[in-house]
Design an enzyme around this catalytic site. Structure first.
Site, PDB file in Angstrom:
ATOM      1  N   GLU A   1       0.809  -1.220   0.000  1.00 23.18           N
ATOM      2  CA  GLU A   1       0.000   0.000   0.000  1.00 23.18           C
ATOM      3  C   GLU A   1       0.846   1.276   0.000  1.00 23.18           C
ATOM      4  O   GLU A   1       0.364   2.358   0.309  1.00 23.18           O
ATOM      5  CB  GLU A   1      -0.932  -0.007   1.216  1.00 23.18           C
ATOM      6  CG  GLU A   1      -1.918  -1.165   1.207  1.00 23.18           C
ATOM      7  CD  GLU A   1      -3.104  -0.946   0.284  1.00 23.18           C
ATOM      8  OE1 GLU A   1      -3.703   0.135   0.327  1.00 23.18           O
ATOM      9  OE2 GLU A   1      -3.437  -1.875  -0.478  1.00 23.18           O
TER      10      GLU A   1
ATOM     11  N   HIS B   1      -4.564   1.809   7.332  1.00 22.05           N
ATOM     12  CA  HIS B   1      -3.155   2.065   7.053  1.00 22.05           C
ATOM     13  C   HIS B   1      -2.477   2.589   8.323  1.00 22.05           C
ATOM     14  O   HIS B   1      -3.132   3.194   9.182  1.00 22.05           O
ATOM     15  CB  HIS B   1      -2.970   3.123   5.952  1.00 22.05           C
ATOM     16  CG  HIS B   1      -3.330   2.660   4.583  1.00 22.05           C
ATOM     17  ND1 HIS B   1      -3.959   3.475   3.667  1.00 22.05           N
ATOM     18  CD2 HIS B   1      -3.147   1.476   3.960  1.00 22.05           C
ATOM     19  CE1 HIS B   1      -4.145   2.817   2.538  1.00 22.05           C
ATOM     20  NE2 HIS B   1      -3.661   1.599   2.693  1.00 22.05           N
TER      21      HIS B   1
ATOM     22  N   CYS C   1      -2.738  11.462   3.485  1.00 29.25           N
ATOM     23  CA  CYS C   1      -3.074  10.633   2.322  1.00 29.25           C
ATOM     24  C   CYS C   1      -2.782  11.353   1.017  1.00 29.25           C
ATOM     25  O   CYS C   1      -2.428  10.733   0.018  1.00 29.25           O
ATOM     26  CB  CYS C   1      -4.551  10.243   2.362  1.00 29.25           C
ATOM     27  SG  CYS C   1      -4.963   9.003   3.603  1.00 29.25           S
TER      28      CYS C   1
END
Length: 445
Positions: A174, A250, A369
């Site tokens: 990721e 995450h 992000c």
């Protein structure tokens, strides 16, 4: 060697929408089918970029992907013109149409993992595109991501680009959302911190029960090898499974690091004492400054609702640090109170700035992000495509470009509108000329 951290933010694409595609991301699920505003989303992101540039931080822009992705639909058996394909997939599978229309590449913390030249054995900056194979709508990103990164960091004397890992669950990756670098100084040798959710080849190892663990230890180890990182510059840690099940999909939703500072929640990691000890031992030239947020002050649920840890921790010229948080932090009383205490504590973080990023936040993406951190020496910075670096002129040009091409309202039904596809292609073709990226999109070939 003198070096600086640069932040490259993803520019929100014209098809920004709320389709609720990210199981395990609470905000994404809660706002499914809401009406989005792509124009406002892009402008909110640009405002954050320009504000940080005005504060003296080095800021770049990464282009969005083309959506809907007609090429992917063709590989899935849809045929004919783009207009026919959109009509057919809209009837056959609206969920699939939403997936190939997602603007999720805006969250560039998931785009790649980056290791600075001070850490790598060959002295180059290494980039590995994330395969993002936990979610179909993101698994289709990595090839174009690589093209965009290569167009921005093209000089192979300084930059090494690696293709994504095999797109199987055992190597789920990721990107930088599960990677942090600690150092005494940006240009000095650092320690790279890889956080994973599960061990793919050990079924007996701890893992979450409700939500998927998107990052595997095996993927993190592979990236460390590709980036030529010696063992003494690496620390691995497992994210606490119960915390993943609470919506922390995450690591950057439960901790953030910069320099020698780790700002983390006490429920972030498995075996936290061991993790902190190893980070401190391997960090050269400084001691680790670990700022723990306890559940008494902020619960995991409150951290997820506010995105307290999905923040940017930035070094100021005087050595102190600034925390960039979403405006939602002031709406959760415990988080607002904690931030006041943090600034007043006399520690390294002495300033908090809040930004309105509601359009991104409603899909589960905060300040962290939206940006990719890249540490570069001055010589390496000179080799970056200068047209992707934020400036007063670029800010004005991109805002005018958004005003010209973006809609201010988008629903799920609009995704089947072939005119949206054409609008997006015209916009992105113009953007590649603004950013001097070359013909990176399939429709330009």
């Amino acid at each position: 060697m003198a070096a600086h951290e640069l932040n490259f933010d993803g520019l929100v694409g014209p098809t920004h929408n709320y389709s609720g595609l990210s199981y395990g991301n609470v905000a994404s699920e809660e706002n499914v089918m809401a009406i989005s505003n792509p124009k406002e989303a892009a402008k909110q992101g640009l405002k954050k970029m320009k504000s940080l540039q005005d504060m003296g931080f080095k800021q770049g822009v990464l282009a969005p992907h083309h959506r809907p992705n007609i090429e992917v639909l063709r590989t899935l058996g849809f045929t004919g013109s783009a207009e026919k394909i959109l009509a057919d997939v809209s009837r056959a599978s609206p969920v699939l149409l939403a997936a190939v229309s997602s603007a999720s590449c805006m969250w560039t913390a998931n785009a790649v993992t980056v290791s600075p030249s001070a850490d790598t054995l060959d002295g180059r900056v290494h980039f590995t595109a994330a395969n993002l194979n936990a979610k179909f709508h993101r698994s289709i990103e990595h090839q174009l991501t690589s093209s965009i990164m290569k167009a921005s960091f093209s000089d192979d004397r300084y930059f090494a680009h690696h293709e994504a890992l095999p797109s199987v669950s055992q190597f789920g990756d990721e990107g930088a959302a599960n990677h942090t670098r600690f150092c005494a100084d940006y240009g000095a040798e650092g320690v790279e911190f890889f956080v994973y959710g599960r061990r793919a080849f050990d079924e007996a190892a701890p893992k979450p029960n409700k939500y998927p663990a998107r990052q595997t230890l095996e993927a993190s180890e592979a990236i460390a090898r590709l980036h030529q990182l010696p063992d003494e510059r690496i620390v691995y840690a497992q994210q606490k499974p119960s915390t993943i099940d609470a919506g922390v999909f995450h690591n950057d939703v439960i901790s953030v690091g910069n320099g020698n500072v780790l700002f983390y929640h006490e429920e972030a990691f498995v075996d936290t004492d061991r993790v902190l000890s190893e980070l401190d031992r391997k960090l050269k030239g400084a001691s680790l400054n670990a700022i723990k947020v306890s559940s008494r002050d902020v619960t995991v649920d409150e951290a997820v609702r506010s995105y307290l840890f999905n923040s940017q921790l930035l070094s100021k010229p005087d050595g102190s640090m600034m925390l960039i948080v979403p405006a939602e932090c002031k709406e959760v009383a415990s988080v607002a109170s904690y931030l006041d205490q943090l600034v007043a504590s006399g520690g390294p973080v002495n300033q908090v700035e809040m930004f309105d990023l509601q359009q991104s936040m409603q899909n589960g993406g905060g300040p962290a992000c939206l940006r990719l951190r890249v540490v570069l020496t001055e010589e390496e910075q000179a080799a970056v495509n200068p047209h992707v670096m934020m400036s007063d002129q670029l800010f004005t040009t991109l805002n005018q470009w958004v005003d010209k091409h973006y809609r201010d309202r988008l629903t799920a039904d609009d995704l089947a509108d072939s005119s949206l596809l054409r609008e997006s292609e015209v916009a992105l073709d113009e953007l590649t000329q603004i950013l001097k990226l070359g013909s990176i999109y399939p429709f330009q070939q």
